[in-house]
Design a protein around this motif. Structure first.
Motif, PDB file in Angstrom:
ATOM      1  N   PHE A  27       0.487  -1.424  -0.185  1.00  0.00           N
ATOM      2  CA  PHE A  27       0.285   0.139  -0.242  1.00  0.00           C
ATOM      3  C   PHE A  27       0.696   1.206  -0.290  1.00  0.00           C
ATOM      4  O   PHE A  27       2.453   0.565   0.273  1.00  0.00           O
ATOM      5  N   CYS A  32       2.054   7.656   5.344  1.00  0.00           N
ATOM      6  CA  CYS A  32       2.969   7.442   5.694  1.00  0.00           C
ATOM      7  C   CYS A  32       4.231   6.880   4.920  1.00  0.00           C
ATOM      8  O   CYS A  32       4.631   7.208   5.137  1.00  0.00           O
ATOM      9  N   GLU A  72       5.049  -3.401   5.095  1.00  0.00           N
ATOM     10  CA  GLU A  72       4.573  -4.347   5.436  1.00  0.00           C
ATOM     11  C   GLU A  72       4.365  -5.772   5.603  1.00  0.00           C
ATOM     12  O   GLU A  72       4.839  -6.311   5.190  1.00  0.00           O
TER      13      GLU A  72
HETATM   14 FE1  SF4 Z   1      -0.193   2.090   4.850  1.00  0.00          FE
HETATM   15 FE2  SF4 Z   1       0.974   0.433   6.177  1.00  0.00          FE
HETATM   16 FE3  SF4 Z   1       2.108   0.757   4.461  1.00  0.00          FE
HETATM   17 FE4  SF4 Z   1       2.293   2.391   5.763  1.00  0.00          FE
HETATM   18  S1  SF4 Z   1       3.071   0.996   6.242  1.00  0.00           S
HETATM   19  S2  SF4 Z   1       1.358   2.933   3.476  1.00  0.00           S
HETATM   20  S3  SF4 Z   1       0.609   2.510   6.913  1.00  0.00           S
HETATM   21  S4  SF4 Z   1      -0.250  -0.369   5.046  1.00  0.00           S
END
Ligand code: SF4
Ligand code: SAM
Length: 336
Positions: A27, A32, A72
């Motif tokens: 993601f 973030c 992740e």
């Molecule tokens: Fe989103 Fe977690 Fe990936 Fe950050 S680490 S982009 S919060 S899913």
């Protein structure tokens, strides 16, 4: 010689380690990461064997709880094997809890195995139940995949806590919907204030800030909330909803001082130990680890030296409407 446990200069016992096992993610959540991230070259990352050695050293120094995060964590190749091997510390009783914070995208694949290796609770991050808003906030995520992952986790027997970043003007209108969805699914929910992390060019973080005080006040217009004494040593406070018995958490890294009871440190995927989420100081544990492949003595000395530098508290401050104490690294680097 060093004592066999970790106690910092303010007499806080350090028994909780959060470990970011990768800076990569499937993601690109707007608060973030930027959409085009440069990730660390592979040689910079600790190998899974190095991670095991390092985390085991912490366990032998009295750490009782380890949270695997990222990036992740479930997109790192081999991470299940790592956790399975590491669960020996659960079996031996040295470790109370091994857990994970995940965006949920890989749970359909991994939930049963997580439960089998001894994991009992996980945190899943989810900011909205609306498909198009979900795409907007995660940029690359797909809501049905995450909801299916949550189902898989519950079916596997894992307790799930939902972590929701509170974003002004984004999920304010879903507050009650999220709370009642969690109740229906028998999941706890914790709301998190957005923190000033990393260089995220196009996002106005002050605009996104929605204080927990305000969020809680909104909840109180409908529910009777009773403060719970339960403390985790972290920035979370919990209430019980009297009407439903549900537990709701509030994480307020910016507006409240929780540092006096801090029991945690954070390890990045390249072996830096951050003694405080809100401070830049870190210790390089990869060097003693790689320089001394057959002795943990230098590593343990480096851990003790780092803990001796754990600061009293952090510097985040929105009070003057400027992002003071902004930390330049991304959350995905230190691990949320
Ligand atoms: Fe989103 Fe977690 Fe990936 Fe950050 S680490 S982009 S919060 S899913
Ligand atoms: N990828 C996993 C996930 O999203 O759960 C684990 C890593 S993520 C960095 C951990 C948590 O940090 C998530 O709940 C995420 O919402 C939160 N987070 C990321 N950036 C944040 C920020 N700037 N302020 C507050 N929380 C943030």
């Amino acid at each position: 010689m060093y004592p066999p446990v970790l106690v910092d200069p303010f007499k806080r016992s350090i028994n909780y380690l959060r470990v970011s096992v990768t800076d990569r993610c499937d993601f690109r959540c707007v608060y973030c990461m930027s959409e085009h991230m440069t990730f660390l070259p592979k040689r910079e990352l600790l190998t899974l064997e190095e991670l095991d050695r390092l985390c085991s050293a912490f366990v032998h120094l009295g750490v009782r709880k380890i949270r695997i995060t990222g990036g992740e964590p479930l997109v790192r190749r081999g991470i299940l094997d790592f956790m399975r091997r590491f669960s020996r510390h659960l079996d031996s009783g040295l470790l109370d809890e091994l857990t994970v914070t995940t965006n949920g995208s890989q749970l359909r694949r991994f939930a049963t195995q997580l439960h089998q290796l001894g994991m009992r609770r996980i945190n899943v991050s989810l900011d909205t139940l609306n498909q198009s808003k979900f795409s907007r906030v995660t940029r690359w995520g797909r809501l049905p995949q995450v909801l299916d992952g949550i189902d898989a986790a519950l079916e596997a027997g894992l307790r799930v806590k939902i972590n929701t970043v509170a974003l002004k003007g984004f999920n304010e209108d879903e507050l009650f919907n999220l709370v009642s969805w969690c109740r229906q699914m028998d999941m706890d929910i914790t709301f998190i204030e957005v923190m000033p992390m990393g260089d995220i060019a196009d996002e106005d973080r002050i605009g996104q800030y929605w204080s927990m005080r305000d969020l809680r006040a909104q909840l109180s217009t409908v529910y009777s909330l009773t403060d719970l004494a339960e403390r985790t040593g972290g920035p979370a406070r919990y209430v019980r909803v009297e009407e439903t018995g549900q537990k709701i958490g509030f994480i307020t890294p910016l507006s409240h001082n929780f540092c006096e009871s801090c029991n945690r440190v954070r390890l990045t995927c390249k072996g830096e130990l951050y003694m405080c989420l809100g401070q830049e100081d870190s210790a390089d544990l990869r060097k003693p680890l790689r320089d001394h492949p057959s002795s943990d003595t230098p590593l343990i000395a480096a851990i003790h030296e780092a803990i001796a530098r754990k600061p009293k508290g952090h510097d985040f401050d929105y009070s003057r409407q400027v992002v003071a104490g902004n930390v330049t690294r991304h959350m995905s680097h230190t691990g949320g």
